[in-house]
Design a protein around this motif. Structure first.
Motif, PDB file in Angstrom:
ATOM      1  N   PRO A   1      17.142   5.897   3.473  1.00 21.96           N
ATOM      2  CA  PRO A   1      18.214   5.451   4.367  1.00 21.96           C
ATOM      3  C   PRO A   1      18.954   4.235   3.807  1.00 21.96           C
ATOM      4  O   PRO A   1      18.333   3.333   3.229  1.00 21.96           O
ATOM      5  CB  PRO A   1      17.473   5.098   5.653  1.00 21.96           C
ATOM      6  N   ARG A   2      20.291   4.223   3.995  1.00 22.47           N
ATOM      7  CA  ARG A   2      21.112   3.090   3.547  1.00 22.47           C
ATOM      8  C   ARG A   2      21.772   2.444   4.765  1.00 22.47           C
ATOM      9  O   ARG A   2      22.180   3.124   5.701  1.00 22.47           O
ATOM     10  CB  ARG A   2      22.197   3.540   2.571  1.00 22.47           C
ATOM     11  N   PHE A   3      21.885   1.113   4.682  1.00 27.08           N
ATOM     12  CA  PHE A   3      22.480   0.361   5.780  1.00 27.08           C
ATOM     13  C   PHE A   3      23.434  -0.671   5.208  1.00 27.08           C
ATOM     14  O   PHE A   3      23.064  -1.447   4.314  1.00 27.08           O
ATOM     15  CB  PHE A   3      21.394  -0.345   6.606  1.00 27.08           C
ATOM     16  N   ALA A   4      24.651  -0.651   5.698  1.00 26.92           N
ATOM     17  CA  ALA A   4      25.623  -1.677   5.337  1.00 26.92           C
ATOM     18  C   ALA A   4      25.402  -2.862   6.267  1.00 26.92           C
ATOM     19  O   ALA A   4      25.455  -2.724   7.497  1.00 26.92           O
ATOM     20  CB  ALA A   4      27.038  -1.142   5.472  1.00 26.92           C
ATOM     21  N   VAL A   5      25.118  -4.035   5.669  1.00 30.70           N
ATOM     22  CA  VAL A   5      24.763  -5.189   6.486  1.00 30.70           C
ATOM     23  C   VAL A   5      25.521  -6.425   6.011  1.00 30.70           C
ATOM     24  O   VAL A   5      25.977  -6.504   4.858  1.00 30.70           O
ATOM     25  CB  VAL A   5      23.252  -5.474   6.434  1.00 30.70           C
ATOM     26  N   SER A   6      25.605  -7.369   6.915  1.00 26.51           N
ATOM     27  CA  SER A   6      26.133  -8.693   6.585  1.00 26.51           C
ATOM     28  C   SER A   6      25.218  -9.730   7.203  1.00 26.51           C
ATOM     29  O   SER A   6      25.055  -9.773   8.431  1.00 26.51           O
ATOM     30  CB  SER A   6      27.558  -8.870   7.116  1.00 26.51           C
ATOM     31  N   SER A   7      24.614 -10.552   6.363  1.00 25.36           N
ATOM     32  CA  SER A   7      23.742 -11.602   6.875  1.00 25.36           C
ATOM     33  C   SER A   7      24.544 -12.684   7.567  1.00 25.36           C
ATOM     34  O   SER A   7      24.012 -13.422   8.404  1.00 25.36           O
ATOM     35  CB  SER A   7      22.931 -12.210   5.720  1.00 25.36           C
ATOM     36  N   LEU A   8      25.822 -12.758   7.234  1.00 21.07           N
ATOM     37  CA  LEU A   8      26.672 -13.777   7.840  1.00 21.07           C
ATOM     38  C   LEU A   8      27.091 -13.382   9.248  1.00 21.07           C
ATOM     39  O   LEU A   8      26.981 -14.172  10.194  1.00 21.07           O
ATOM     40  CB  LEU A   8      27.905 -14.011   6.965  1.00 21.07           C
ATOM     41  N   THR A   9      27.573 -12.131   9.440  1.00 20.63           N
ATOM     42  CA  THR A   9      28.096 -11.708  10.736  1.00 20.63           C
ATOM     43  C   THR A   9      27.060 -10.969  11.579  1.00 20.63           C
ATOM     44  O   THR A   9      27.242 -10.817  12.785  1.00 20.63           O
ATOM     45  CB  THR A   9      29.303 -10.783  10.532  1.00 20.63           C
ATOM     46  N   GLY A  10      26.001 -10.505  10.954  1.00 19.49           N
ATOM     47  CA  GLY A  10      24.999  -9.738  11.680  1.00 19.49           C
ATOM     48  C   GLY A  10      25.265  -8.250  11.700  1.00 19.49           C
ATOM     49  O   GLY A  10      24.479  -7.472  12.266  1.00 19.49           O
ATOM     50  N   ARG A  11      26.306  -7.802  11.046  1.00 21.00           N
ATOM     51  CA  ARG A  11      26.632  -6.367  11.029  1.00 21.00           C
ATOM     52  C   ARG A  11      25.473  -5.555  10.451  1.00 21.00           C
ATOM     53  O   ARG A  11      24.966  -5.855   9.385  1.00 21.00           O
ATOM     54  CB  ARG A  11      27.892  -6.139  10.201  1.00 21.00           C
ATOM     55  N   GLY A  12      25.064  -4.525  11.166  1.00 24.05           N
ATOM     56  CA  GLY A  12      24.067  -3.586  10.660  1.00 24.05           C
ATOM     57  C   GLY A  12      22.646  -4.118  10.618  1.00 24.05           C
ATOM     58  O   GLY A  12      21.721  -3.359  10.280  1.00 24.05           O
ATOM     59  N   VAL A  13      22.422  -5.388  10.926  1.00 20.03           N
ATOM     60  CA  VAL A  13      21.079  -5.965  10.800  1.00 20.03           C
ATOM     61  C   VAL A  13      20.123  -5.349  11.814  1.00 20.03           C
ATOM     62  O   VAL A  13      18.965  -5.043  11.493  1.00 20.03           O
ATOM     63  CB  VAL A  13      21.143  -7.494  10.947  1.00 20.03           C
ATOM     64  N   ALA A  14      20.584  -5.118  13.047  1.00 20.54           N
ATOM     65  CA  ALA A  14      19.704  -4.537  14.068  1.00 20.54           C
ATOM     66  C   ALA A  14      19.270  -3.129  13.670  1.00 20.54           C
ATOM     67  O   ALA A  14      18.094  -2.748  13.845  1.00 20.54           O
ATOM     68  CB  ALA A  14      20.423  -4.520  15.418  1.00 20.54           C
ATOM     69  N   GLU A  15      20.211  -2.344  13.142  1.00 18.86           N
ATOM     70  CA  GLU A  15      19.864  -0.982  12.715  1.00 18.86           C
ATOM     71  C   GLU A  15      18.868  -1.020  11.547  1.00 18.86           C
ATOM     72  O   GLU A  15      17.909  -0.226  11.501  1.00 18.86           O
ATOM     73  CB  GLU A  15      21.127  -0.223  12.299  1.00 18.86           C
ATOM     74  N   LEU A  16      19.091  -1.930  10.592  1.00 17.66           N
ATOM     75  CA  LEU A  16      18.163  -2.061   9.468  1.00 17.66           C
ATOM     76  C   LEU A  16      16.782  -2.486   9.961  1.00 17.66           C
ATOM     77  O   LEU A  16      15.759  -1.952   9.503  1.00 17.66           O
ATOM     78  CB  LEU A  16      18.706  -3.079   8.458  1.00 17.66           C
ATOM     79  N   GLU A  17      16.752  -3.424  10.896  1.00 17.16           N
ATOM     80  CA  GLU A  17      15.466  -3.896  11.408  1.00 17.16           C
ATOM     81  C   GLU A  17      14.694  -2.761  12.072  1.00 17.16           C
ATOM     82  O   GLU A  17      13.483  -2.598  11.853  1.00 17.16           O
ATOM     83  CB  GLU A  17      15.685  -5.030  12.409  1.00 17.16           C
ATOM     84  N   ALA A  18      15.381  -1.950  12.863  1.00 18.65           N
ATOM     85  CA  ALA A  18      14.709  -0.834  13.540  1.00 18.65           C
ATOM     86  C   ALA A  18      14.157   0.156  12.514  1.00 18.65           C
ATOM     87  O   ALA A  18      13.026   0.654  12.650  1.00 18.65           O
ATOM     88  CB  ALA A  18      15.687  -0.135  14.490  1.00 18.65           C
ATOM     89  N   ALA A  19      14.932   0.434  11.481  1.00 19.83           N
ATOM     90  CA  ALA A  19      14.470   1.362  10.443  1.00 19.83           C
ATOM     91  C   ALA A  19      13.309   0.767   9.654  1.00 19.83           C
ATOM     92  O   ALA A  19      12.374   1.484   9.264  1.00 19.83           O
ATOM     93  CB  ALA A  19      15.626   1.710   9.505  1.00 19.83           C
ATOM     94  N   LEU A  20      13.374  -0.539   9.423  1.00 19.48           N
ATOM     95  CA  LEU A  20      12.308  -1.207   8.681  1.00 19.48           C
ATOM     96  C   LEU A  20      10.993  -1.135   9.460  1.00 19.48           C
ATOM     97  O   LEU A  20       9.930  -0.851   8.884  1.00 19.48           O
ATOM     98  CB  LEU A  20      12.704  -2.666   8.427  1.00 19.48           C
ATOM     99  N   VAL A  21      11.051  -1.363  10.763  1.00 23.64           N
ATOM    100  CA  VAL A  21       9.845  -1.294  11.590  1.00 23.64           C
ATOM    101  C   VAL A  21       9.303   0.131  11.606  1.00 23.64           C
ATOM    102  O   VAL A  21       8.083   0.356  11.490  1.00 23.64           O
ATOM    103  CB  VAL A  21      10.133  -1.793  13.010  1.00 23.64           C
ATOM    104  N   ALA A  22      10.189   1.128  11.729  1.00 22.67           N
ATOM    105  CA  ALA A  22       9.744   2.520  11.747  1.00 22.67           C
ATOM    106  C   ALA A  22       9.088   2.907  10.424  1.00 22.67           C
ATOM    107  O   ALA A  22       8.050   3.584  10.399  1.00 22.67           O
ATOM    108  CB  ALA A  22      10.925   3.442  12.052  1.00 22.67           C
TER     109      ALA A  22
END
Length: 676
Positions: free
Chosen positions: A160-181
């Motif tokens: 799985p790929r996730f486009a994220v921005s550590s500055l704005t928070g974009r995509g971080v929640a989706e990445l976190e959920a996938a990381l936990v799974a």
């Protein structure tokens, strides 16, 4: 390590039941550390230089907790100069988070980190396209396609790929959920390298090895430092076992012990750390200088040092050159980094992209067990060559005709490896503990496996005895001893037809060299049971054998005995007897030995010969003197002896219990007293 914060639980009951370590991978300055901080709230850049330069130089650690699942995160440096630090933190990782900056795409260290993750057998990956806020959608899509191409044909294809921005928070929640799974899945799967996952893991899956928590404790040290008021602190990922405050751990290589004073896992005080956790130990009893990166703190007696490894190796397709002859390498083994030389076995060379078996000779000792993952790099100019899994952590190359069979056994799973190690031990055999050390497993798990091999008559059990624990040998080792014994006894009796038997001490030296002599009692009892020899106490002979004299030999024997009996306590030398009787000296010596063995003659200390009848008469005369004790001068005067004969006679009388020494005197031991 610091004191737990207020309200932080320290009881083992609060410890997570499931643990997974996640590692980052990616090029320098692609946003790994910032993304980890966004996910966990922890800044992994610990050093001022890292803050100043904006890149991770050394390992950083963070964590997150979801119910009973603990996810540790290792932030590894991405710069080429700091790759050795990255490798120190990749041991024990179950899931990789590949970080690629959307504005730069795939870079050289991205490829190298990914290749190393493959070689380490890390089974799962997620992809984070960072800095998504800095690029347009078309460039973001292009970066995603580049990553897709990079992963094609690897175990991580389709991750799985996730486009994220550590500055704005974009995509971080989706990445976190996938990381936990993904961490949930990793926690439920066997540890990599022991279940056959990865292209070159030993095929031990069918043997169902024990989980890491049930194996002996092993903490590879990747950091060590002093904290004011606390003393020495070490950190690392606990590869196997559990550790509690009060435990004593052995430092390898080099020796020494450390006592665990306190434990923290991700800043939380604990009374138990378990395999798979990023662990900090406050230790006492050992100098900080002995706790450098690469040392292992282990359960005492369960691990050993080695300088020779057998490794099943995958060479990278873009390796700079084939592996041929003895090639200098830099070996990365968990947190250790060592120089050595590698050589391909069963082939002339290993081409880039090839798969084969190599032996590695290390320039300095390391700690290794079967199933450990290693990475090989070229020392200069630095480049990753390949990596693989340890098949034998204490490899000894056998003779050429046995090499193929050894490699087949070591590649056939744990039972095959155990069989090879027993065979490799030869006649000396191998103890349960040594097999367990090489396998990296508890003794209680290894013993049933070896017992099953014994039930199939592939190995033989040598019961424990004085000075040795139980050992195992292969039947071929016993056959070699049996054949050796038959030859040795045949040679002995061919040289000396009249010998009563081969002295046992001499036989043991010839039949059982080195440590195998410790098993002499067992081997001799087996050989006797098989009818190979007969054990007559201090001598070994052939079953049913009895030396018989010819007519001429019988005549010579009677003449020798008569000559010595007539001489009494002033007997001639063997040379004088040979001259008198006209016998060859070597013939007479053999006959004298025959008569000594049968009790007709006596050989005194120093080699002097006396008739048994003269010795017995001396003993009767000594008892008749009425002496209770006497000195050497009295003895000489009474029996008309020179000192040359008096001292050996007295030593012999001591040995048969006729006299007993008391200082400078002897006590007379009369037969009636001796019987009582």
């Amino acid at each position: 390590m610091s004191a737990p914060a207020a309200g932080t639980a320290t009881a083992a009951d609060d410890a997570p039941r499931r643990r997974v370590v996640v590692g980052t991978a990616g090029h320098v300055d692609h946003g790994k550390t910032a993304l980890i901080e966004r996910l966990t709230g922890i800044d992994c850049d610990r050093w001022a230089e890292e803050k100043r330069r904006g890149i991770t130089i050394d390992l950083g650690f963070a964590w997150m907790r979801r119910g009973d699942l603990q996810i540790g995160v290792v932030d590894v440096p991405g710069h080429e100069r700091f790759l050795h630090n990255a490798l120190a933190g990749l041991g024990g990782i179950r899931l990789v988070l590949l970080v690629v900056a959307a504005d730069e795409g795939v870079k050289p260290q991205t490829r190298e980190h990914l290749a190393i993750c493959r070689l380490l057998g890390i089974p799962r990956a997620l992809v984070a396209l960072t800095k998504a806020d800095l690029v347009a959608d078309d460039l973001l899509e292009l970066a995603g396609l580049e990553v897709e191409e990079l992963l094609a044909g690897t175990p991580y294809e389709g991750s799985p790929r996730f486009a994220v921005s550590s500055l704005t928070g974009r995509g971080v929640a989706e990445l976190e959920a996938a990381l936990v799974a993904a961490a949930e899945e990793a926690a439920a799967a066997p540890a990599p390298g022991l279940d056959g996952s990865g292209s070159n893991a030993p095929s031990d899956a069918a043997t169902d090895p024990s989980p890491p928590e049930q194996r002996p404790a092993r903490l590879p040290v990747d950091r060590a430092f002093l904290l004011k008021g606390l003393g020495a602190v070490v950190t690392g990922t606990l590869v196997s076992g559990t550790v509690r405050p009060g435990d004593t751990l052995e430092r390898l290589p080099g020796g020494g012990t450390a006592r665990v004073r306190a434990i923290q896992v991700h800043g939380q005080g604990r009374d138990l750390a378990a395999a798979g956790e990023r662990t900090s130990l406050q230790v006492a009893g050992i100098d900080l200088a002995d706790l450098e990166r690469g040392a292992d703190l282990v359960a005492p007696g369960h691990f050993t040092e080695t300088r020779r490894l057998l490794v099943e190796l995958d060479l990278l397709p873009d390796a700079p050159a084939p592996l041929a002859g003895w090639t200098p390498v830099r070996v990365h083994l968990l947190a250790a980094e060592l120089l050595g030389r590698a050589r391909v076995l069963a082939a002339d060379a290993l081409a880039p992209g090839g798969h084969g078996v190599v032996e590695i000779r290390l320039a300095s000792p390391a700690v290794a067990v079967r199933g450990d993952r290693v990475i090989l790099r070229r020392p200069s100019p630095p480049a990753t060559l390949g990596g693989g899994v340890v098949l034998d952590p204490a490899w000894r190359r056998p003779r050429a005709r046995e090499l193929a069979a050894a490699l087949d056994m070591l590649g056939a799973g744990l039972d095959g490896a155990l069989l090879h190690w027993v065979r490799d031990a030869g006649e000396a055999g191998v103890e349960d503990a040594e097999l367990a050390r090489r396998a990296g497993l508890p003794v209680a798990e290894v013993v049933p496996r070896v017992a099953a091999l014994a039930a199939d008559q592939k190995v033989l059990e040598v019961p424990a005895g004085p000075g040795h624990a139980r050992r195992w040998i292969v039947p071929a080792a016993f056959r070699r001893v049996s054949e050796r014994a038959a030859r040795a006894l045949a040679d002995h009796f061919q040289r000396d037809r009249l010998s009563r038997g081969m002295p046992k001490a001499e036989a043991v030296r010839r039949l059982l060299p080195g440590r195998s002599a410790e098993l002499a009692d067992v081997y001799l009892s087996w050989l006797a049971a098989q009818g190979v020899l007969a054990d007559e106490g201090e001598r070994l002979t052939l079953p049913g054998r009895e030396a018989k004299l010819s007519g001429e030999e019988s005549k010579l024997a009677r003449a020798i005995v008569e000559r010595y009996e007539a001489a009494g306590l002033a007997p001639p030398s063997p040379g004088e007897v040979a001259s008198t009787l006209g016998a060859k000296p070597q013939v007479l010596e053999g006959m004298v030995r025959f008569l000594v063995e049968r009790g007709r003659l006596v050989r005194l200390p120093g080699g002097l010969i006396l008739s048994a009848a003269a010795r017995d008469a001396l003993r009767r005369d000594l008892e008749a003197t009425g002496w209770e004790r006497f000195g050497v001068p009295q003895f000489k005067d009474r029996f008309g002896l020179s000192r040359k004969w008096a001292i050996p006679l007295l030593e012999h009388l001591d040995s048969i219990g006729a006299t007993r020494r008391a200082g400078d005197e002897r006590l007379v031991v009369r037969k009636a007293a001796a019987r009582s």
